[in-house]
Write a protein that holds these residues in place. Structure first.
Motif, mmCIF file in Angstrom:
data_model
loop_
_atom_site.group_PDB
_atom_site.id
_atom_site.type_symbol
_atom_site.label_atom_id
_atom_site.label_comp_id
_atom_site.label_asym_id
_atom_site.label_seq_id
_atom_site.Cartn_x
_atom_site.Cartn_y
_atom_site.Cartn_z
ATOM 1 N N TYR A 78 -32.168 30.728 -10.258
ATOM 2 C CA TYR A 78 -31.693 30.228 -9.113
ATOM 3 C C TYR A 78 -30.602 29.360 -9.824
ATOM 4 C CZ TYR A 78 -31.007 27.502 -5.123
ATOM 5 O OH TYR A 78 -30.266 26.810 -3.808
ATOM 6 N N ALA A 81 -27.506 30.807 -10.943
ATOM 7 C CA ALA A 81 -26.660 31.486 -10.014
ATOM 8 C C ALA A 81 -25.889 30.535 -9.250
ATOM 9 C CB ALA A 81 -27.628 32.213 -9.004
ATOM 10 N N SER A 85 -21.734 30.275 -9.015
ATOM 11 C CA SER A 85 -21.052 30.696 -7.966
ATOM 12 C C SER A 85 -19.707 30.620 -7.556
ATOM 13 C CB SER A 85 -22.071 30.125 -6.637
ATOM 14 O OG SER A 85 -21.976 28.610 -6.679
#
Length: 130
Positions: A78, A81, A85
């Motif tokens: 997570y 990511a 991003s």
């Protein structure tokens, strides 16, 4: 060897947790006084799980070890990511600071997963002797 790796990973997660607290304090309270909420959220969502994982690493229960491994893997994916991003609206300095702040966190969570990986192997022994 397993005991030493566990100890080293516990120290890594504890160090990353304190590092995250300091990063949240510096960013949220010193550099940008308007982002007090951001510093508090960073402490809750990054430093908090690091301290909980560090506490859970002390357990010898197989269920707790599996849960910590899965949670650590999910959090490392997570936060990686989030790190990779879309940064189109942020300045270069903000991108660099976030990268510097999140890299130790991602490494700590992923290290916990790697150390706990043998718990998923059936019929394992702690000494490596069958």
């Amino acid at each position: 060897m397993e005991v030493r790796m566990r100890r080293d990973v516990k120290q890594l997660t504890l160090g990353a947790g304190y590092f995250s607290l300091m990063a949240a304090f510096l960013v949220g309270f010193v550099f940008d006084r308007g982002s007090l909420e951001g510093g508090l959220l960073y402490m809750i969502f990054v430093a908090g799980p690091l301290f909980f994982v560090d506490k859970a690493l002390r357990s010898t229960s197989d269920g707790v070890e599996r849960t910590v491994a899965v949670i650590s893997l999910v959090l490392s994916i997570y936060w990686a990511a989030v790190l990779f991003s879309d940064w189109g609206t942020y300045a270069l300095g903000q991108e660099i600071l976030v990268t510097l702040a999140m890299t130790p966190v991602i490494m700590a969570f992923f290290s916990v997963f790697l150390v706990k990986l043998p718990i998923f192997i059936p019929n394992r022994t702690t000494q490596g002797i069958h």
